[in-house]
Design an enzyme around this catalytic site. Structure first.
Site, short mmCIF file in Angstrom:
data_model
loop_
_atom_site.label_atom_id
_atom_site.label_comp_id
_atom_site.label_asym_id
_atom_site.label_seq_id
_atom_site.Cartn_x
_atom_site.Cartn_y
_atom_site.Cartn_z
CE1 TYR A 1 5.99 -31.72 44.16
CE2 TYR A 1 7.98 -30.51 43.63
CZ TYR A 1 6.66 -30.79 43.40
OH TYR A 1 5.99 -30.13 42.39
CG ASP B 1 -3.61 -48.13 41.65
OD1 ASP B 1 -4.10 -48.54 40.57
OD2 ASP B 1 -3.99 -47.10 42.22
#
Length: 465
Positions: A116, A164
């Site tokens: 995270y 991307d």
């Protein structure tokens, strides 16, 4: 890591807060959602650490028959995304903790558990921290960190290409460190890894950051395609979008794609006179239409950005501003600032409970009794001050929404509402709700219920008078 086919029979599923995936990852709070899945903030039960869990919910994709992914194709790409980052070692690339192709027998969807990354994506940093633009030092620091990440992705033996790269997929920590996220469109070409890709625009790319050769569907050096996106990002943070305007919806994706294929970008110095000529030249070369005309690789891009980086300070940086992208270069060993309630911290971080033992339960209970006694004897100001000192003391041990922090605030709500001090009670209630919401505490927490019920009972009594 298995590709798996059994889960291909799954259709759109759903997950919810409190659900545990793989017997390890308890979903806490949804961070984002797309057409085929969701990203959740979660806690790993075994090691008590925070994780990001990407859940694939629709294995068939969406759209008409021409655009719909073939059954199972998304699951294969999901496996590719996990492989794309699992073997890479760079502080700007999230670590992979686990991957699952799903369990049809229990209706558990496929998921990918990763490190995270605390902070904000680059788009939010621009909107909330920097007024929409970066300085030359900040932009060079951003570009250098991204170039370093791309060099590892593209490096010998890895052969991974992001495809991307855009502000939404670039995370910035408060310490100014950059991470690339969302490898769902990644292409792997290393000989020892399975290659899964498509030449269709169905691959998740983003207009405004996609290289001309990808838009046109022709083969090209995919490393150079990532470098084109890097040029778009640097151009954006210094001068706005390469083509189009800041207004969302001002130009359609089709119009933007045509511009990136056919039009030459305006020199960056014409948009921002502060940009040095050499930096302008580098950015324009990154935005060349032909891949062979761009810099040779990400290492070259890093080397050419290096002269524009801030110099390290021997004694460190006295004042640090959150999300300052120059900090990793000026003060590379600076420890993170201690999280404090009310600061700009990640809203999904749950309360820490592992240090709760540092709170002396006898003193804590006695202090709450003193708060009640002071308030009952008409010394409400003193009672309120003491309660805030109690909260501050337990917060230093348990975090901004620890168990005893919530307990103390809920008790304060009860004490003051029972005395008819509605204003003080509601102030404590707002603090309790703010701390719990911002730190991932379940809305059905018992201390929230306790305080809510006290306020409701008071309201009921008032209405019955």
């Amino acid at each position: 890591m298995q590709d798996g086919t059994a889960a291909e029979v799954m259709s759109m599923r759903s997950v919810k807060a409190g659900q545990t995936l793989g017997g390890r990852f308890e979903l806490v709070r949804k961070l984002g959602e797309g057409g085929i899945g969701q990203v959740w903030f979660a806690r790993e039960r075994r090691l008590e650490r925070d994780v990001a869990v990407k859940v694939l919910l629709d294995l068939d994709g969406r759209g008409d028959d021409e655009e719909r992914w073939k059954r199972g194709e998304l699951l294969k790409r999901f496996a590719v995304e996990a492989r794309a980052v699992a073997g890479l070692d760079h502080p700007g690339i999230p670590a992979v903790y686990d991957w699952s192709g799903g369990r049809p027998e229990t209706e558990e969807p496929p998921y990918l558990a990763m490190q995270y990354i605390r902070g904000k994506d680059l788009g939010r940093v621009l909107a909330e921290e920097t007024g929409g633009r970066l300085t030359v030092l900040e932009a060079a620091s951003l570009g250098a960190q991204l170039s370093s990440i791309l060099a590892v992705l593209h490096g010998t033996g890895s052969g991974v290409f992001h495809r991307d790269l855009k502000p939404a997929n670039i995370m910035v920590s408060e310490a100014g460190r950059v991470s690339a996220i969302d490898f769902g469109s990644a292409l792997i070409v290393a000989p020892h890894r399975t290659r899964v890709t498509t030449r269709s625009r169905r691959a998740p790319t983003t207009s405004g950051y996609t290289a001309p050769e990808i838009i046109q569907g022709r083969m090209g050096p995919v490393a150079s395609s990532d470098l084109y996106a890097l040029g778009c990002v640097i151009y954006r943070v210094l001068g706005g979008p390469v083509f189009g305007s800041e207004e969302e919806g001002e130009q359609s994706s089709r119009v933007l794609d045509i511009a990136h294929v056919t039009e030459m970008p305006q020199p960056l110095r014409e948009r921002n006179p502060d940009v040095p000529e050499e930096l302008d030249r580098l950015v324009l070369q990154l935005l060349e239409k032909e891949p062979s005309s761009r810099p040779a690789d990400a290492r070259e891009a890093f080397a050419r950005l290096r002269p524009f980086l801030p110099q390290a300070l021997p004694e460190g940086v006295e004042q640090a501003t959150p999300y300052d992208l120059t900090l990793p270069f000026r003060d590379p060993c600076r420890p993170p600032d201690r999280a404090t309630h009310g600061g700009q911290r990640d809203p999904a971080m749950p309360p820490r409970t592992v240090t709760a033992a540092r709170v002396d339960p006898t003193s804590f209970i006695e202090d709450l009794r003193r708060v009640s006694d002071l308030a009952g004897n008409g010394r409400r100001e003193e009672a309120g001050d003491l309660l805030q000192r109690v909260v501050s003391a337990v917060e230093s041990a348990q975090g901004p929404a620890g168990t005893d922090v919530r307990r103390a605030l809920a008790r304060g709500v009860r004490i003051f509402i029972e005395l008819g001090d509605e204003e003080r009670a509601k102030k404590l209630w707002k603090e309790l709700i703010g701390r719990t919401r911002d730190n991932g505490v379940d809305a059905d927490d018992k201390f929230i219920r306790e305080a809510r019920n006290a306020l409701r009972d008071y309201g009921a009594r008032r209405s019955g008078e």
